[in-house]
Design a protein around this motif. Structure first.
Motif, short mmCIF file in Angstrom:
data_model
loop_
_atom_site.label_atom_id
_atom_site.label_comp_id
_atom_site.label_asym_id
_atom_site.label_seq_id
_atom_site.Cartn_x
_atom_site.Cartn_y
_atom_site.Cartn_z
N ALA A 17 32.45 23.45 -1.22
CA ALA A 17 31.27 23.22 -2.05
C ALA A 17 31.18 24.27 -3.16
O ALA A 17 30.84 23.94 -4.32
N MET A 18 31.46 25.52 -2.81
CA MET A 18 31.45 26.58 -3.82
C MET A 18 32.50 26.33 -4.89
O MET A 18 32.25 26.53 -6.09
N THR A 19 33.68 25.88 -4.47
CA THR A 19 34.77 25.61 -5.43
C THR A 19 34.40 24.47 -6.36
O THR A 19 34.62 24.55 -7.58
N GLU A 20 33.85 23.41 -5.81
CA GLU A 20 33.45 22.27 -6.64
C GLU A 20 32.35 22.68 -7.62
O GLU A 20 32.33 22.24 -8.77
N ALA A 21 31.41 23.53 -7.18
CA ALA A 21 30.35 24.00 -8.07
C ALA A 21 30.93 24.81 -9.22
O ALA A 21 30.53 24.66 -10.37
N ARG A 76 34.00 35.47 -4.35
CA ARG A 76 33.49 35.12 -3.04
C ARG A 76 34.35 34.04 -2.38
O ARG A 76 34.58 34.07 -1.16
N ILE A 77 34.81 33.07 -3.17
CA ILE A 77 35.70 32.03 -2.62
C ILE A 77 36.98 32.67 -2.09
O ILE A 77 37.43 32.38 -0.98
N GLY A 78 37.57 33.55 -2.90
CA GLY A 78 38.81 34.21 -2.48
C GLY A 78 38.64 35.03 -1.22
O GLY A 78 39.48 34.98 -0.30
N GLN A 79 37.53 35.76 -1.12
CA GLN A 79 37.27 36.55 0.08
C GLN A 79 37.06 35.66 1.30
O GLN A 79 37.55 35.95 2.40
N GLY A 80 36.33 34.57 1.11
CA GLY A 80 36.08 33.65 2.21
C GLY A 80 37.36 33.02 2.73
O GLY A 80 37.56 32.89 3.95
N VAL A 81 38.25 32.61 1.81
CA VAL A 81 39.52 32.01 2.21
C VAL A 81 40.38 33.04 2.96
O VAL A 81 41.00 32.72 3.98
N THR A 101 46.67 29.82 2.96
CA THR A 101 47.51 30.81 2.29
C THR A 101 47.82 30.38 0.86
O THR A 101 47.79 31.19 -0.07
N SER A 102 48.09 29.08 0.66
CA SER A 102 48.35 28.57 -0.69
C SER A 102 47.10 28.69 -1.56
O SER A 102 47.19 29.05 -2.74
N ALA A 103 45.94 28.39 -0.97
CA ALA A 103 44.68 28.52 -1.73
C ALA A 103 44.42 29.97 -2.09
O ALA A 103 43.99 30.29 -3.21
N GLN A 104 44.74 30.86 -1.17
CA GLN A 104 44.50 32.28 -1.40
C GLN A 104 45.40 32.83 -2.50
O GLN A 104 45.01 33.74 -3.24
N GLY A 105 46.58 32.23 -2.64
CA GLY A 105 47.53 32.74 -3.62
C GLY A 105 47.43 32.12 -4.99
O GLY A 105 48.27 32.39 -5.85
N SER A 106 46.42 31.29 -5.23
CA SER A 106 46.29 30.61 -6.52
C SER A 106 45.04 31.08 -7.27
O SER A 106 43.99 31.31 -6.67
N ASP A 107 45.18 31.20 -8.61
CA ASP A 107 44.03 31.53 -9.47
C ASP A 107 43.45 30.28 -10.11
O ASP A 107 42.44 30.36 -10.83
N ALA A 141 40.83 23.91 -4.79
CA ALA A 141 40.04 22.79 -4.27
C ALA A 141 40.92 21.82 -3.49
O ALA A 141 40.54 21.31 -2.43
N GLU A 142 42.14 21.53 -4.01
CA GLU A 142 43.04 20.59 -3.33
C GLU A 142 43.55 21.18 -2.02
O GLU A 142 43.63 20.47 -1.00
#
Length: 427
Positions: free
Chosen positions: A167-171, A189-194, A381-387, A393-394
Motif C-alpha cells: 500500500a505504501m509503494t502504491e501510494a 520506510r519501504i526499504g527498511q520494512g522490506v 531480496t529483489s525488492a530490497q535491491g531495487s531503487d 511493487a511487482e
C-alpha cells in the motif's frame, strides 16, 4: 460441497467408545433420523439410536450437535459417541448409509473440508499429518506446534506486513508526479520494512527440516572392511539387523535401520567396507553406495584411521577395544561386544542430533514450506535491491503470491490430493 459424509473417527474397534462423525448440510437431518431430536448445540445428550428403516434399537449413545460454520470442518457437524463393538459400529454405519444424501467419507475428507472452508491452512494440515504419524515425543511436539498454527500465524504476520508495504509503494507511485507527496520519507520506510521482513523470513528458513525429524537423523557407519561396523550397528539398534562375520567384505550393500535413542529418531546406515581397489564387481558397487551414503549423512561414525576420516566433523571410533590395545588409537574407545563406550557414544549422538532438530517450542519446516519461504525471501531480496518503485511493487506482488502458495490459497489439485490421501478415513 453438497454431499454429507460420515465415518468412524476414533480408533479401530473393538474399543470402549466409538465416535462416528457426520459432516455436511444433511448432518442435522441424519441426527434427527437416528436420535429423534437435536440436542442443544455443543452439549452432549444421552439418546437411543434407532434404525430409520424399521425403528430397531441400535445403541444407547451420547449425541452432539455442532451447527456450522464454527465447527472443525466449517459445516454442520454431528457426532455419535457409541459403544465401540464391531457390530454396533457396523449397524450405525449401515443406518447412516441408508439415508438419502449421505455417503461414507474418503481418506482425509474431513480435513480437506476444513481446509476448503478456511478452518485450517495447508501448513496446519501438514502439521496434523505429522502428528498422526508421530512416533517420538520430539516429533509429536514439533507437529503439534505446526498443527496448532504457530507457523501459520508467523506467515499471516508476513502477509500483513507485505500488504502494508504494498500500500505504501502504491501510494508513493500514485503521488510521484504530483506535488502532494504523502510522506517525504516513504521510500526509506519501504526499504527498511522490506529489509526487516526479509531478515525475519531468513531466520525462519534456518528452522530444522521436518523430513529429518520424521525420517530420523541419518547416521552412517563407515570404515575399512572388518572394522566392526555391523556389530556396532546391531548394538545401537538393539537387534541383529546386519550379518556379522570375521570375513572381510561381508556387508556388500547399504543396510538402513530406523531406531530411537533417548526419544530421538535416527536412521542408522551400515555400509560396505571402504578400500581402494577391488576385483569384485559387487563389492565395488557397494563401495560406491557407501560413498553416496557418506555424502548424505548428518553424522558419520568413522571406524578407520583418524587421518582418513571423510569429514572433519566425523566421530572417530576406536572400535573393538576389547580386542585391540587402546594405546595410540585416537578416537572414542568402544566395544560393541562388551558395551564399553556405548553410553558415551549415545550421549554424543544425542548431542549432535539436538543441533539438527527443533528444540522445545520450535517447529520444523517441510521441503514445500522451505521452498515457499525461500521463494518469498528471493522476491523480498529483489525488492530490497531495487531503487525503482515499479520493480519494488511487482516484487512485493510476487511475494504475496508466494505466501498464497505457502498457505494453500493458491496451489495445484494433484498436490492436495496426495496430501489428503495420506490421512485415515475418519480424518
Amino acid at each position: 460441497m453438497t454431499e454429507t459424509i460420515f465415518a468412524l473417527s476414533s480408533g479401530a474397534p473393538p474399543a470402549g467408545i466409538a465416535v462416528v462423525r457426520i459432516s455436511g448440510p444433511a448432518a442435522g437431518q441424519a441426527l434427527l433420523a437416528l436420535a429423534g431430536s437435536l440436542p442443544p448445540a455443543r452439549r452432549a445428550r444421552l439418546s437411543s439410536l434407532r434404525d430409520p428403516r424399521d425403528g430397531a434399537l441400535l445403541d444407547r449413545a451420547l449425541v452432539l450437535w455442532f451447527p456450522g460454520p464454527d465447527t472443525a470442518t466449517g459445516e454442520d457437524l454431528a457426532e455419535l459417541h457409541c459403544h465401540g463393538g464391531r457390530a454396533v459400529i457396523a449397524a450405525v454405519e449401515q443406518a447412516l448409509a441408508s439415508l438419502e444424501g449421505l455417503r461414507r467419507a474418503e481418506a482425509g475428507e474431513f480435513t480437506r473440508r476444513a481446509f476448503t472452508n478456511g478452518r485450517m491452512d495447508l501448513n496446519a494440515v501438514e502439521g496434523l499429518s505429522d502428528l498422526l504419524a508421530a512416533e517420538t515425543q520430539q516429533q509429536r511436539r514439533a507437529a503439534l506446534l505446526m498443527a496448532e498454527g504457530h507457523f501459520s500465524q508467523r506467515v499471516e504476520q508476513w502477509l500483513r506486513t507485505l500488504l502494508n508495504l504494498s500500500a505504501m509503494t502504491e501510494a508513493a507511485l500514485d503521488f510521484s508526479d504530483e506535488d502532494d507527496v504523502p510522506d517525504d520519507g516513504i521510500e526509506t520506510r519501504i526499504g527498511q520494512g522490506v529489509r526487516i521482513l526479509a531478515e525475519d523470513v531468513r531466520a525462519v528458513l534456518a528452522s530444522p527440516s521436518a523430513e529429518r525429524l520424521r525420517d530420523g537423523v541419518r547416521v552412517v557407519l563407515a570404515g575399512p572392511p572388518n572394522a566392526g561396523k555391523s556389530t556396532l550397528l546391531n548394538r545401537l539398534v538393539g537387534r541383529d539387523a546386519a550379518i556379522v562375520s570375521d570375513v572381510a567384505g561381508t556387508t556388500r550393500d547399504r543396510i538402513e535401520v530406523p531406531a530411537a535413542l533417548g526419544g530421538t529418531a535416527f536412521l542408522f546406515t551400515d555400509t560396505a567396507g571402504l578400500r581402494g581397489e577391488t576385483d569384485d564387481a559387487v563389492e565395488a558397487i557397494g563401495i560406491d553406495r557407501a560413498r553416496g551414503a557418506l555424502e548424505a549423512a548428518d553424522i558419520i561414525l568413522w571406524l578407520g584411521p583418524a587421518d582418513e576420516a571423510p569429514r572433519e566433523d566425523a566421530i572417530v571410533i576406536a572400535a573393538q577395544c576389547d580386542r585391540h590395545a587402546k594405546a595410540d588409537r585416537p578416537g572414542l574407545p568402544l566395544s560393541a561386544v562388551t558395551g564399553e563406550g556405548m553410553d558415551r557414544l549415545a550421549f554424543m549422538l544425542l548431542d549432535r542430533a539436538a543441533r539438527l532438530l527443533p528444540g522445545e517450542g520450535d517447529y520444523a519446516l517441510h521441503q514445500r514450506q522451505r521452498e515457499g519461504a525461500a521463494r518469498l525471501h528471493a522476491h523480498l531480496t529483489s525488492a530490497q535491491g531495487s531503487d525503482d518503485l515499479l520493480i519494488v511493487a511487482e516484487e512485493l506482488r510476487q511475494a504475496r503470491h508466494a505466501i498464497d502458495l505457502l498457505t494453500g490459497r493458491a496451489g495445484t489439485e494433484d498436490m492436495l490430493d496426495r496430501l489428503f490421501a495420506g490421512f485415515c478415513i475418519g480424518k
